[in-house]
Each structure stands twice: as C-alpha cells, then as structure tokens.
Design a protein around this motif. Sequence first.
Motif, PDB file in Angstrom:
ATOM      1  N   ARG A 106       0.843  -1.197   0.000  1.00  0.00           N
ATOM      2  CA  ARG A 106       0.000   0.000   0.000  1.00  0.00           C
ATOM      3  C   ARG A 106       0.876   1.244   0.000  1.00  0.00           C
ATOM      4  O   ARG A 106       1.989   1.247   0.524  1.00  0.00           O
ATOM      5  CB  ARG A 106      -0.883   0.011   1.245  1.00  0.00           C
ATOM      6  N   THR A 112      -2.513   0.321   7.346  1.00  0.00           N
ATOM      7  CA  THR A 112      -2.378  -1.089   6.984  1.00  0.00           C
ATOM      8  C   THR A 112      -3.124  -1.991   7.960  1.00  0.00           C
ATOM      9  O   THR A 112      -3.320  -1.673   9.117  1.00  0.00           O
ATOM     10  CB  THR A 112      -0.898  -1.506   6.940  1.00  0.00           C
ATOM     11  N   ALA A 115      -6.145  -6.749   3.806  1.00  0.00           N
ATOM     12  CA  ALA A 115      -6.839  -6.378   2.569  1.00  0.00           C
ATOM     13  C   ALA A 115      -7.741  -7.506   2.102  1.00  0.00           C
ATOM     14  O   ALA A 115      -7.440  -8.686   2.307  1.00  0.00           O
ATOM     15  CB  ALA A 115      -5.818  -6.051   1.483  1.00  0.00           C
ATOM     16  N   LEU A 128      -7.501  -6.581  -6.140  1.00  0.00           N
ATOM     17  CA  LEU A 128      -8.191  -5.971  -5.007  1.00  0.00           C
ATOM     18  C   LEU A 128      -9.565  -5.443  -5.399  1.00  0.00           C
ATOM     19  O   LEU A 128     -10.316  -4.989  -4.546  1.00  0.00           O
ATOM     20  CB  LEU A 128      -7.343  -4.819  -4.447  1.00  0.00           C
ATOM     21  N   GLU A 142      -1.380  -6.365   4.811  1.00  0.00           N
ATOM     22  CA  GLU A 142      -0.954  -5.178   4.081  1.00  0.00           C
ATOM     23  C   GLU A 142       0.356  -4.636   4.658  1.00  0.00           C
ATOM     24  O   GLU A 142       0.552  -4.637   5.872  1.00  0.00           O
ATOM     25  CB  GLU A 142      -2.014  -4.080   4.176  1.00  0.00           C
TER      26      GLU A 142
END
Length: 226
Positions: A106, A112, A115, A128, A142
């Motif tokens: 990311r 974070t 995900a 994603l 993440e």
Amino acid sequence: MLENLSLRGVEIPDDPQIITQKVKRSILAERYEKDEVNGLPKFIDPKDRVVELGAGIGFVSSFLVTQLGVRHVMCVEANPVLCDFIGRVHTANDISGVNVLNAVARTDGHETGTAKFYVREPFWSSSLDQSPDYVKEIGVPEYQLSDLLSDFDANVLIVDIEGGEAHLFDGADLANVQKVYLEVHTRKIGMRGIKKCFDDLSALGFAYDQRVSCGGSVLFRRVRGR
C-alpha cells in the motif's frame, strides 16, 4: 512426477491446479509476460536489488536470477497458493535465497491491516477490485510500500498488480529506487488512472523511458540532478 514447461530458459512445473489450459497455451506460445520480459534485459543490472509486486507464478523472478544474473530479489504476492507455487518454480530452477512474501503493498499514509483480495481464474485476473466473477475472497496482510523497499534496500521496483497501480504511487516514498517497471492495465483503471500513474511518478522525480517501454510494460527512470 509432474513434467516442466520451459519458457525463456525458465522451468515451470506443469501443475494443472495452477497452470490451467489458458495459462499453458500462453506459456507454450511464449506470450506469457512477453512484453515485460523483452524489456528486462535492456535495463536490469546483475547488481540490482529488485522488489516485484504481483509475482504471479514466479516466472519473472526466475528469469531475473537465471537469465540476467540478479542475486537479490523479493517477490510480493497476494495469493498464498501462488506463493507456494513460486517456491516450487524457484526449486525447479535451482534458485535459493529469494524472499517470497504473501502480502499486498500500500502507498504511504494508507492504514495497513488486512486487505480483501479477490481470486479469479486465470490467476492473473485476481485483484483488489471487487468486481463480478471472482472465485473466492481472501484476507491478505498489508504492508506500506516504503517499508518493503527500504527494508530490502531496493533500487528497482517491478509492478504487475492488475489495476492496483492506480493509487500505489500517490504520496509514496520510493527511497533509493532508481527504476520502476510498471504494467499498466487500461481496462481496469482507464485513461484517468494511467494519467495518475504518470503524474504521481513524475512528481516523485521519474521520467518515462521510451527506449525500453513496450505495450503496457512501461519503464520509469529517476531523473538525476533533480
């Protein structure tokens, strides 16, 4: 025992659980990652330290090591099944010491956590993006991109993340990275997304390198003396 497929000097186990017929046809026709691999010898130095986002089946990382002599590679892949297969591909090519991390990168500033990643067939369509026709949803750790790059002391970043590139570079700290090799997915992010990628990398001091770029595989180099 499974036989291997051979592509550009890289051995790939012919496991139908991963190498479906569509993937196999692409490999046998030497279309698989064709533009990306054609460009790599034009700018990769054996001394480079490479982080690859969206490592897939481990073909590109294996090509870097076996054909271009790169010694330091980190593979970042969101699909844990592919992470396991990457290890098998590396073993088939007598490669050791390559870091394989099951994660999503990311941009800096993104909080974070875990995900949601959507697995599709063929595997290269996974992303994603929660659009229809995914096989399953999985949770993936993440990491901030700048942490991955600085911890590995990377000077090259290779990105093939099926549309995730649209916001990856917004406010990112690319630290010591000198070369960014990016596959852009127009059908996913559109022209506005492409413009954002170019604008964000330009703001970070990178310029488009026409001599290497081909099709959707685009090289950006850091401009010296900026």
